[in-house]
Design an enzyme around this catalytic site. Sequence first.
Site, PDB file in Angstrom:
ATOM      1  N   LYS A 113       3.145  11.771 -10.898  1.00 53.17           N
ATOM      2  CA  LYS A 113       2.200  10.933 -11.635  1.00 53.17           C
ATOM      3  C   LYS A 113       3.005   9.673 -12.211  1.00 53.17           C
ATOM      4  CE  LYS A 113      -0.401  13.834 -14.653  1.00 53.17           C
ATOM      5  NZ  LYS A 113      -0.732  14.106 -16.069  1.00 53.17           N
TER       6      LYS A 113
ATOM      7  N   ASN B 277      -0.185  19.371 -20.479  1.00 52.53           N
ATOM      8  CA  ASN B 277      -0.786  18.433 -21.523  1.00 52.53           C
ATOM      9  C   ASN B 277      -0.623  19.207 -22.989  1.00 52.53           C
ATOM     10  OD1 ASN B 277      -1.384  16.455 -19.588  1.00 52.53           O
ATOM     11  ND2 ASN B 277      -3.259  17.209 -19.208  1.00 52.53           N
TER      12      ASN B 277
ATOM     13  N   GLU C 101      -4.358  17.481 -10.857  1.00 57.07           N
ATOM     14  CA  GLU C 101      -4.613  17.779 -12.276  1.00 57.07           C
ATOM     15  C   GLU C 101      -6.203  18.179 -12.375  1.00 57.07           C
ATOM     16  OE1 GLU C 101      -2.496  15.955 -15.392  1.00 57.07           O
ATOM     17  OE2 GLU C 101      -4.288  16.086 -16.859  1.00 57.07           O
TER      18      GLU C 101
ATOM     19  N   HIS D  41       7.636   8.949 -27.799  1.00 55.95           N
ATOM     20  CA  HIS D  41       6.695  10.093 -27.268  1.00 55.95           C
ATOM     21  C   HIS D  41       7.231  11.372 -27.596  1.00 55.95           C
ATOM     22  CE1 HIS D  41       4.315  11.361 -24.199  1.00 55.95           C
ATOM     23  NE2 HIS D  41       5.153  12.161 -23.644  1.00 55.95           N
TER      24      HIS D  41
ATOM     25  N   ARG E  32      -2.685  22.286 -14.011  1.00 56.11           N
ATOM     26  CA  ARG E  32      -1.919  21.406 -14.384  1.00 56.11           C
ATOM     27  C   ARG E  32      -2.174  21.011 -15.772  1.00 56.11           C
ATOM     28  NH1 ARG E  32       1.051  16.259 -10.764  1.00 56.11           N
ATOM     29  NH2 ARG E  32       2.331  15.596 -12.484  1.00 56.11           N
TER      30      ARG E  32
ATOM     31  N   HIS F  48      -0.585  11.674 -28.090  1.00 53.60           N
ATOM     32  CA  HIS F  48      -0.856  10.621 -27.605  1.00 53.60           C
ATOM     33  C   HIS F  48      -1.609   9.676 -28.772  1.00 53.60           C
ATOM     34  CE1 HIS F  48      -0.550  11.089 -23.123  1.00 53.60           C
ATOM     35  NE2 HIS F  48       0.545  10.804 -23.578  1.00 53.60           N
TER      36      HIS F  48
ATOM     37  N   GLU G 152       9.525  18.113 -24.826  1.00 53.38           N
ATOM     38  CA  GLU G 152       8.816  18.488 -23.509  1.00 53.38           C
ATOM     39  C   GLU G 152       9.437  19.852 -23.199  1.00 53.38           C
ATOM     40  OE1 GLU G 152       6.408  16.728 -22.527  1.00 53.38           O
ATOM     41  OE2 GLU G 152       6.844  14.502 -22.855  1.00 53.38           O
TER      42      GLU G 152
ATOM     43  N   ARG H 169       0.846  -1.257   0.111  1.00 53.51           N
ATOM     44  CA  ARG H 169      -0.006  -0.010   0.040  1.00 53.51           C
ATOM     45  C   ARG H 169       0.871   1.290  -0.146  1.00 53.51           C
ATOM     46  NH1 ARG H 169      -3.029  -3.064   3.523  1.00 53.51           N
ATOM     47  NH2 ARG H 169      -5.043  -3.651   2.118  1.00 53.51           N
TER      48      ARG H 169
ATOM     49  N   HIS I  12      -0.205  16.865 -25.879  1.00 54.96           N
ATOM     50  CA  HIS I  12      -0.270  15.648 -25.620  1.00 54.96           C
ATOM     51  C   HIS I  12      -1.610  14.861 -26.083  1.00 54.96           C
ATOM     52  CE1 HIS I  12       3.291  16.251 -23.562  1.00 54.96           C
ATOM     53  NE2 HIS I  12       3.278  14.955 -23.241  1.00 54.96           N
TER      54      HIS I  12
ATOM     55  N   LYS J 213       7.784  23.420 -13.818  1.00 53.42           N
ATOM     56  CA  LYS J 213       6.693  22.292 -13.578  1.00 53.42           C
ATOM     57  C   LYS J 213       6.350  22.311 -12.215  1.00 53.42           C
ATOM     58  CE  LYS J 213       5.237  17.663 -14.074  1.00 53.42           C
ATOM     59  NZ  LYS J 213       5.510  16.226 -14.720  1.00 53.42           N
TER      60      LYS J 213
HETATM   61  N1  LIG Z   1       4.692  10.659 -15.430  1.00 53.74           N
HETATM   62  C1  LIG Z   1       4.706  11.633 -16.003  1.00 53.74           C
HETATM   63  O1  LIG Z   1       4.368  12.766 -15.580  1.00 53.74           O
HETATM   64  C2  LIG Z   1       5.290  11.623 -17.513  1.00 53.74           C
HETATM   65  C3  LIG Z   1       5.402  12.844 -18.132  1.00 53.74           C
HETATM   66  C4  LIG Z   1       6.082  12.536 -19.213  1.00 53.74           C
HETATM   67  C5  LIG Z   1       6.407  11.457 -19.844  1.00 53.74           C
HETATM   68  N2  LIG Z   1       6.079  10.175 -19.123  1.00 53.74           N
HETATM   69  C6  LIG Z   1       6.426   8.807 -19.514  1.00 53.74           C
HETATM   70  O2  LIG Z   1       7.936   9.016 -20.022  1.00 53.74           O
HETATM   71  C7  LIG Z   1       8.043   7.781 -20.828  1.00 53.74           C
HETATM   72  C8  LIG Z   1       9.102   8.145 -21.702  1.00 53.74           C
HETATM   73  O3  LIG Z   1      10.185   8.342 -21.296  1.00 53.74           O
HETATM   74  P1  LIG Z   1      11.621   8.350 -21.918  1.00 53.74           P
HETATM   75  O4  LIG Z   1      11.754   9.127 -23.192  1.00 53.74           O
HETATM   76  O5  LIG Z   1      12.655   8.910 -21.001  1.00 53.74           O
HETATM   77  O6  LIG Z   1      11.911   6.857 -22.411  1.00 53.74           O
HETATM   78  P2  LIG Z   1      12.765   5.581 -21.649  1.00 53.74           P
HETATM   79  O7  LIG Z   1      12.698   5.658 -20.320  1.00 53.74           O
HETATM   80  O8  LIG Z   1      12.136   4.379 -22.416  1.00 53.74           O
HETATM   81  O9  LIG Z   1      14.318   5.818 -22.115  1.00 53.74           O
HETATM   82  C9  LIG Z   1      14.631   5.784 -23.638  1.00 53.74           C
HETATM   83  C10 LIG Z   1      15.696   4.949 -23.689  1.00 53.74           C
HETATM   84  O10 LIG Z   1      16.999   5.351 -23.280  1.00 53.74           O
HETATM   85  C11 LIG Z   1      17.426   4.554 -22.464  1.00 53.74           C
HETATM   86  N3  LIG Z   1      18.306   5.308 -21.415  1.00 53.74           N
HETATM   87  C12 LIG Z   1      17.829   5.940 -20.344  1.00 53.74           C
HETATM   88  N4  LIG Z   1      18.668   6.681 -19.888  1.00 53.74           N
HETATM   89  C13 LIG Z   1      19.816   6.465 -20.317  1.00 53.74           C
HETATM   90  C14 LIG Z   1      21.330   7.228 -20.446  1.00 53.74           C
HETATM   91  N5  LIG Z   1      21.640   7.824 -19.560  1.00 53.74           N
HETATM   92  N6  LIG Z   1      22.202   6.695 -21.180  1.00 53.74           N
HETATM   93  C15 LIG Z   1      21.854   5.837 -22.489  1.00 53.74           C
HETATM   94  N7  LIG Z   1      20.455   5.246 -22.446  1.00 53.74           N
HETATM   95  C16 LIG Z   1      19.767   5.615 -21.707  1.00 53.74           C
HETATM   96  C17 LIG Z   1      16.508   3.568 -21.882  1.00 53.74           C
HETATM   97  O11 LIG Z   1      17.230   2.593 -21.612  1.00 53.74           O
HETATM   98  C18 LIG Z   1      15.455   3.430 -23.033  1.00 53.74           C
HETATM   99  O12 LIG Z   1      16.078   2.614 -24.076  1.00 53.74           O
HETATM  100  C19 LIG Z   1       6.890   7.691 -21.615  1.00 53.74           C
HETATM  101  O13 LIG Z   1       6.346   6.342 -21.221  1.00 53.74           O
HETATM  102  C20 LIG Z   1       5.821   8.802 -20.961  1.00 53.74           C
HETATM  103  O14 LIG Z   1       4.429   8.394 -20.938  1.00 53.74           O
HETATM  104  C21 LIG Z   1       5.562  10.445 -17.964  1.00 53.74           C
HETATM  105 ZN   LIG Z   2       5.075  13.867 -22.448  1.00 48.47          ZN
END
Ligand SMILES: NC(=O)c1ccc[n+]([C@@H]2O[C@H](COP(=O)([O-])OP(=O)(O)OC[C@H]3O[C@@H](n4cnc5c(N)ncnc54)[C@H](O)[C@@H]3O)[C@@H](O)[C@H]2O)c1
Ligand SMILES: [Zn+2]
Length: 366
Positions: A147, A249, A241, A268, A245, A256, A189, A125, A252, A231
């Site tokens: 989030k 988006n 949100e 993304h 907040r 999406h 972003e 939990r 997005h 942010k």
């Molecule tokens: N929670 C939130 O508020 C929020 C906001 C925006 C995006 N997101 C989510 O984030 C995700 C995308 O994140 P992302 O773009 O970081 O993708 P990711 O986490 O898949 O990373 C991209 C790639 O880079 C590699 N990697 C990570 N750090 C590295 C480093 N320092 N050196 C070499 N390789 C590295 C990873 O292994 C992966 O293959 C999506 O799922 C999206 O929905 C969440």
């Molecule tokens: Zn995003």
Amino acid sequence: MARQINVHLKASIDRSYQIAINPKVLADMASVLSRKWMGRSVFIITDSIVSGLYGQRLQNDLTDSGFEVILVDFPSGEQSKNASVIHALHTQLLTNSIRRNSLIIALGGGVVGDVAGYVAATILRGVKFIQVPTTLLSQVDSSVGGKVGIDHPLGKNLIGAFHQPSAVFIDPTVLKTLSEKEFRNGLAEVVKIAAALDISFFSFIERNARKITRTNVKLLSEIIRRSVALKAAVVEKDEHESGIRKVLNLGHTIGHALEAASNYSLKHGEAVSLGIVAESRLAVKLGLLREVDYKRVVKLLTTLKLPTRIPQIKNKTKFFRTLGTDKKSEGAQNMFVLLNGIGKSAIGVEVPMELIARAIFQRNGA
Ligand SMILES: NC(=O)c1ccc[n+]([C@@H]2O[C@H](COP(=O)([O-])OP(=O)(O)OC[C@H]3O[C@@H](n4cnc5c(N)ncnc54)[C@H](O)[C@@H]3O)[C@@H](O)[C@H]2O)c1
Ligand SMILES: [Zn+2]
């Protein structure tokens, strides 16, 4: 006899946290953590790529400082944001005797942050967790705000929770190992945050666009700091949100839908870049944004080598279905966040499907 019992719940816990941004964050982490967290078992959750790059080193540093540390990883990539990965992680943590006072460290990109954060929110939990984002996208955006969650076959990020981290450690030097493509993704972003909230930050990025590289640590630190500050200010006002907040988006809603329609072959950040362009186009059509500002947005994304031309959408049904199920849409009408100037956004703008179809498919020459 009383027929009603009221349960009074007032927020009584201060969940404020600090975000450290500097090039020595990772190297100093073990000693910083030992001041506050000593005595707790630590679980580092990371992905298959980041584990070898930074995970094992962090595990060794923490072990040398006296922590009991378990390192677990899952396959890198968006396809890991699913229920079976969560279940497997729950099992690994439970088998290794995680306790309610244990600490989870999410070490990796946005996928790791979302997955490990969701594990932290749900296991026993809820246990405390720390974000150590290693992609630009996660450093400027996803690691702050609480989030967390996973995807569902019916749409992205549909299953999740709000679970704030106890701290965020951002080390811009880890970006040197990131691929150019992933780095550019994060810049989408950054543009989103600046365009939605702060014209002076937007102009700063315009002025420095060509100098932004994975190894320009000084400039990156400034960009990360300004993005995170913007942010964080929004999250402080509206954690769950229900209002302001939603500005985050921007790009997005369409982003999406494009991501889903491409079966996630679009990253993304690429989808967000295209979403910003398409939604800015809608803003122009609705008389909210001046053409000249639209061009400024497109020019900046182009200079940053982000895509601005919407590719042919093969699966139009999926595109429109995702627009409908996108968790941000409220009811039948699509509620958009649209720019009404650079650095200013309007929330909850209704956009008729017909206009969306024209804005998207016109750009394909259809
Ligand atoms: N929670 C939130 O508020 C929020 C906001 C925006 C995006 N997101 C989510 O984030 C995700 C995308 O994140 P992302 O773009 O970081 O993708 P990711 O986490 O898949 O990373 C991209 C790639 O880079 C590699 N990697 C990570 N750090 C590295 C480093 N320092 N050196 C070499 N390789 C590295 C990873 O292994 C992966 O293959 C999506 O799922 C999206 O929905 C969440
Ligand atoms: Zn995003």
